[in-house]
Design a protein around this motif. Sequence first.
Motif, PDB file in Angstrom:
ATOM      1  N   MET A   1       0.862  -1.325  -0.120  1.00 18.33           N
ATOM      2  CA  MET A   1       0.031  -0.004  -0.186  1.00 18.33           C
ATOM      3  C   MET A   1       1.066   1.294  -0.013  1.00 18.33           C
ATOM      4  O   MET A   1       1.882   1.591   0.745  1.00 18.33           O
ATOM      5  N   GLU A   5      -2.273   6.028  -0.821  1.00 21.11           N
ATOM      6  CA  GLU A   5      -3.337   5.057  -0.318  1.00 21.11           C
ATOM      7  C   GLU A   5      -3.642   5.009   1.056  1.00 21.11           C
ATOM      8  O   GLU A   5      -4.715   4.803   1.537  1.00 21.11           O
ATOM      9  N   LYS A   6      -2.435   4.862   2.003  1.00 15.54           N
ATOM     10  CA  LYS A   6      -2.568   4.830   3.378  1.00 15.54           C
ATOM     11  C   LYS A   6      -3.110   6.267   3.853  1.00 15.54           C
ATOM     12  O   LYS A   6      -4.098   6.310   4.844  1.00 15.54           O
ATOM     13  N   ASN A   9      -6.888   6.206   3.160  1.00 16.43           N
ATOM     14  CA  ASN A   9      -7.545   5.238   3.957  1.00 16.43           C
ATOM     15  C   ASN A   9      -8.004   5.766   5.246  1.00 16.43           C
ATOM     16  O   ASN A   9      -8.946   5.916   5.738  1.00 16.43           O
ATOM     17  N   ILE A  13     -11.366   6.525   7.204  1.00 13.78           N
ATOM     18  CA  ILE A  13     -11.762   6.071   8.627  1.00 13.78           C
ATOM     19  C   ILE A  13     -12.198   7.251   9.346  1.00 13.78           C
ATOM     20  O   ILE A  13     -13.118   6.977  10.306  1.00 13.78           O
ATOM     21  N   LYS A  57     -17.771  -0.267   8.013  1.00 15.87           N
ATOM     22  CA  LYS A  57     -16.802   0.074   7.163  1.00 15.87           C
ATOM     23  C   LYS A  57     -15.518   0.585   7.576  1.00 15.87           C
ATOM     24  O   LYS A  57     -14.319   0.112   6.926  1.00 15.87           O
ATOM     25  N   LEU A  61     -11.843  -1.031   6.740  1.00 22.14           N
ATOM     26  CA  LEU A  61     -10.770   0.004   6.377  1.00 22.14           C
ATOM     27  C   LEU A  61      -9.540  -0.637   7.261  1.00 22.14           C
ATOM     28  O   LEU A  61      -8.508  -0.570   6.875  1.00 22.14           O
ATOM     29  N   LYS A  62      -9.862  -0.740   8.466  1.00 22.77           N
ATOM     30  CA  LYS A  62      -8.812  -0.891   9.421  1.00 22.77           C
ATOM     31  C   LYS A  62      -8.105  -2.216   9.165  1.00 22.77           C
ATOM     32  O   LYS A  62      -6.863  -2.475   9.235  1.00 22.77           O
ATOM     33  N   LEU A  64      -8.028  -3.773   6.198  1.00 23.99           N
ATOM     34  CA  LEU A  64      -7.153  -3.706   5.238  1.00 23.99           C
ATOM     35  C   LEU A  64      -5.954  -3.014   5.113  1.00 23.99           C
ATOM     36  O   LEU A  64      -5.072  -3.326   4.973  1.00 23.99           O
ATOM     37  N   GLU A  65      -6.006  -2.063   6.317  1.00 29.92           N
ATOM     38  CA  GLU A  65      -4.803  -1.305   6.648  1.00 29.92           C
ATOM     39  C   GLU A  65      -3.530  -2.251   7.342  1.00 29.92           C
ATOM     40  O   GLU A  65      -2.538  -2.190   6.932  1.00 29.92           O
TER      41      GLU A  65
END
Length: 68
Positions: A1, A5-6, A9, A13, A57, A61-62, A64-65
């Motif tokens: 990532m 992107e971070k 994200n 969040i 959601k 997202l967390k 994914l991170e």
Amino acid sequence: MTLKEKLANAKLINKYQMERETYCFLAIDGVRRGGNTRSGSEYFDFHVAKALDLQMKVNALKKLEESA
């Protein structure tokens, strides 16, 4: 990532968490003002459902991170 992107994200969040807290406040405030009357808790289920949706959601997202 990538860093871009971070950052995107993290921004999402933050946005979702702020919206979730707003819906939680609206649900609690509506019941507090109206008690069990229809006018006070008319949108309670809607506000709680929106807050839960936003929390899901945030969790996604967390996750994914963390995996990146």
